[in-house]
Design an enzyme around this catalytic site. Structure first.
Site, short mmCIF file in Angstrom:
data_model
loop_
_atom_site.label_atom_id
_atom_site.label_comp_id
_atom_site.label_asym_id
_atom_site.label_seq_id
_atom_site.Cartn_x
_atom_site.Cartn_y
_atom_site.Cartn_z
N PHE A 124 0.86 -1.19 0.00
CA PHE A 124 0.00 0.00 0.00
C PHE A 124 0.90 1.24 0.00
CE2 PHE A 124 -2.89 3.15 1.76
CZ PHE A 124 -4.08 2.83 1.15
N ASP A 195 1.49 -4.90 8.59
CA ASP A 195 0.33 -4.01 8.52
C ASP A 195 -0.89 -4.91 8.34
OD1 ASP A 195 -1.75 -2.31 7.75
OD2 ASP A 195 -0.37 -0.88 6.81
N TYR A 220 -10.99 1.67 10.52
CA TYR A 220 -12.23 1.98 9.78
C TYR A 220 -12.58 0.97 8.70
CZ TYR A 220 -8.59 4.41 7.03
OH TYR A 220 -7.45 4.73 6.34
N LYS A 221 -11.78 -0.09 8.56
CA LYS A 221 -12.07 -1.10 7.53
C LYS A 221 -12.88 -2.22 8.18
CE LYS A 221 -8.23 0.50 4.78
NZ LYS A 221 -6.76 0.49 4.63
N ARG A 369 -12.73 -3.90 -7.45
CA ARG A 369 -12.38 -4.55 -6.18
C ARG A 369 -13.64 -4.75 -5.35
NH1 ARG A 369 -8.47 -2.06 -1.52
NH2 ARG A 369 -10.21 -0.61 -1.39
#
Ligand SMILES: *Cc1c(COP(=O)(O)O)cnc(C)c1O
Length: 410
Positions: A124, A195, A220-221, A369
């Site tokens: 990422f 991560d 927040y995921k 996605r």
């Protein structure tokens, strides 16, 4: 298999009662819970209570009376149970990027003399940027070495200070073998930082079982903590108190209310806290985490694998010849809770899907996605999403002008 067969799977789903605990907009399927998780029903009332009672009435006394000051560690201890850590090894604070900077800096201090941070070229971007910025700050001796995923074990050498990886790739959904790669890093004398942004809350994670050194992750995921929720950071107990993370904030001081002129690091995980926590955001995150703690993580993973298997199989059966190429590993053991397909017109196709209530996202350059948050996505949602996708592709609905213009956030 027809839609009814998927509805039957939902009736047999042991996690189905937890879906009822979310406020899900009718007619919308959130296949982007890997980017922004859905809203737990309890969150709004909890945040209102914190605002009206704890803040409005309690004012500053709430730091003690409602233990606001202990919240980063309390919620951290809860997240520890989701990621295979012990109490006292996780704290909720700041953002994923900032936390990564802290643990990278600690790891480099612990491996002074070694110069390289090794990571995956497809990691990422913010992770790579934080490492790039830190190596620049430290001077020309340090470097970020990027290699393709399959080359990672070969890239570890006597100059490697740290291996920094995201457990599940944000584009392809490919899942790394955390235990094997951590062991490879250790064999080279390096430390391993993970991560967990795309794995925590979507599957069991076993940081201590893998002997991971440090980890960070997103609130927040899959933790459903709300937009911009604070992140978490893990430091294995054996590393705490060895080297201090360099953002010397007052709340990471051994005794913040001594107001001493110079910094003395707290010994435990609290040293990773920099600033005054956002209590409203922490309260919202705690609601999301509490819901996940009610799920059996093995069941969560089994459902996630079933959903992604069904999605791939249905897309391949119903959208054959419509220009989609699977980029996610076919072996369910080797992927996280998302499936990505490449398509030449993926941006417009995704906009057309969103207009029909199927909310996935587009990732440059050409990916559609789809995330499957197993707490609230149903088997029939998979069926409905694939049929909407087939319709958008087969009818060319994506060609409409309103689906062509790019918004700021994709
Ligand atoms: C979502 C995500 C982040 C987010 O970082 P922020 O600092 O919260 O913006 C970082 N790393 C990975 C791998 C992510 O998936």
């Amino acid at each position: 298999m027809q839609r009814e067969a998927f509805a039957a799977l939902d009736r047999a789903d042991p996690l189905a009662p937890l879906r009822e605990r979310f406020l899900l907009p009718p007619g919308v399927i959130n296949l982007d819970g890997n980017s922004l998780g859905s809203l737990p029903r309890s969150t709004a009332a909890r945040v209102s209570r914190v605002i009206e009672k704890e803040w409005g009435e309690g004012l500053i006394t709430s730091w003690n009376r409602h233990d606001w000051i202990g919240m980063p560690q309390r919620v951290g201890d809860k997240i520890a149970r989701l990621v295979g850590a012990d109490a006292g090894e996780v704290v909720v604070t700041e953002s994923t990027s900032i936390n990564l900077f802290k643990v990278l800096a600690v790891a480099l201090q612990m491996r002074a003399g070694r110069r390289a941070i090794v990571s995956e070229a497809e990691n990422f971007p913010t992770d790579l940027y934080m490492a790039e910025g830190l190596t620049k700050l430290l001077g020309q001796d340090h470097m970020l070495r990027l290699v393709p995923a399959h080359r990672l074990p070969h890239a570890l050498d006597a100059d490697t200070a740290v291996l920094m990886l995201t457990q599940v790739n944000f584009r392809t959904g490919a899942l790394h073998d955390m235990a094997a790669l951590t062991a490879a890093a250790h064999a080279a004398g390096a430390l391993a930082i993970w991560d967990l942004s795309h794995s925590a809350g979507a599957m069991p994670v076993d940081l201590n079982g893998a002997r991971a050194d440090f980890a960070v992750g997103c609130g927040y995921k899959y933790l459903n903590g709300g937009p911009g929720a604070p992140a978490f950071v893990y430091a294995a107990a054996r590393h705490q108190g060895q080297a201090a993370q360099p953002l010397y904030g007052w709340l990471g001081h051994a005794d913040p209310f001594e107001f001493a002129a110079s910094y003395r690091p707290a010994e435990g995980i609290r040293q990773y806290v920099v600033s005054t926590p956002s209590i409203l955001a922490l309260a919202a995150l705690e609601e999301g985490v509490d819901l996940l703690l009610q799920a059996d993580l093995g069941e969560l993973r089994a459902k996630s694998q079933a959903l992604t298997e069904e999605f791939i199989a249905l897309v391949e059966a119903h959208c054959a010849g419509l220009g989609l190429t699977l980029v996610t590993p076919r072996d369910p053991a080797r992927r996280g809770s998302q499936v990505s397909f490449a398509h030449e017109q993926s941006y417009a196709v995704m906009q057309a899907l969103i207009a029909r209530g199927i909310v996935g996202d587009f990732r440059a350059p050409d990916l559609l996605r789809f995330g499957f948050s197993p707490l609230y996505i149903r088997h029939v949602d998979v069926w409905d999403a694939v049929h909407a996708l087939r319709d958008v592709l087969a009818t060319g609905a994506w060609q409409r002008p309103e689906f062509q213009s790019r918004a700021a956030v994709t």
